[in-house]
Design a protein around this motif. Structure first.
Motif, mmCIF file in Angstrom:
data_model
loop_
_atom_site.group_PDB
_atom_site.id
_atom_site.type_symbol
_atom_site.label_atom_id
_atom_site.label_comp_id
_atom_site.label_asym_id
_atom_site.label_seq_id
_atom_site.Cartn_x
_atom_site.Cartn_y
_atom_site.Cartn_z
ATOM 1 N N PHE A 36 0.837 -1.202 0.000
ATOM 2 C CA PHE A 36 0.000 0.000 0.000
ATOM 3 C C PHE A 36 0.868 1.247 0.000
ATOM 4 N N LYS A 38 -0.906 4.153 0.374
ATOM 5 C CA LYS A 38 -1.787 5.032 1.147
ATOM 6 C C LYS A 38 -2.199 4.322 2.435
ATOM 7 N N GLU A 41 -5.886 3.151 2.911
ATOM 8 C CA GLU A 41 -6.251 1.919 2.203
ATOM 9 C C GLU A 41 -5.756 0.700 2.981
#
Length: 125
Positions: A36, A38, A41
């Motif tokens: 990931f 982010k 997320e």
């Protein structure tokens, strides 16, 4: 048969993800489930998917790795990754298993992974 521990990587820098992905792929007992860029997320993923180990950068937009760890009801083992040593105390106080300083050497990464393995399965390590 080697017991595998599921893990994810969270880093807002693509090169950071690439490096840790390479390291994870070299360790027989680690199984990378997802990466990931982010943290929000990653938080959503962790709420729905049980993961053993999280390799997470600390300084990221919107949500730091430290804040992410605090938001989780079910806490996987966290290994923080950062260029800043001054975050180490906060990381350990929040329950991190280890803390890797950039640039990360493979030997140091392996030591951190083994530390988590020993905590997950102390009798089989």
């Amino acid at each position: 048969m080697i017991e595998k521990y599921s893990c994810i990587i969270i880093d807002d820098e693509p090169l950071g993800i690439e490096l840790i992905t390479d390291f994870v792929e070299q360790v027989p007992f680690l199984e990378l489930k997802k990466t990931f860029s982010k943290p929000l997320e990653a938080m959503a993923f962790l709420q729905e998917n049980p993961i053993d180990i999280v390799f997470s950068d600390i300084e990221m937009p919107r949500l730091t790795g430290l804040d992410l760890l605090e938001t989780l009801a079910q806490k996987p083992y966290f290994i923080f990754i950062t260029a800043h040593r001054h975050f180490a105390i906060d990381g350990f106080e929040k329950g991190a298993v280890d803390y890797l300083i950039k640039p990360i050497r493979f030997e140091r990464f392996l030591k951190a992974a083994n530390r988590v393995k020993e905590q997950i399965s102390p009798l089989t390590s």
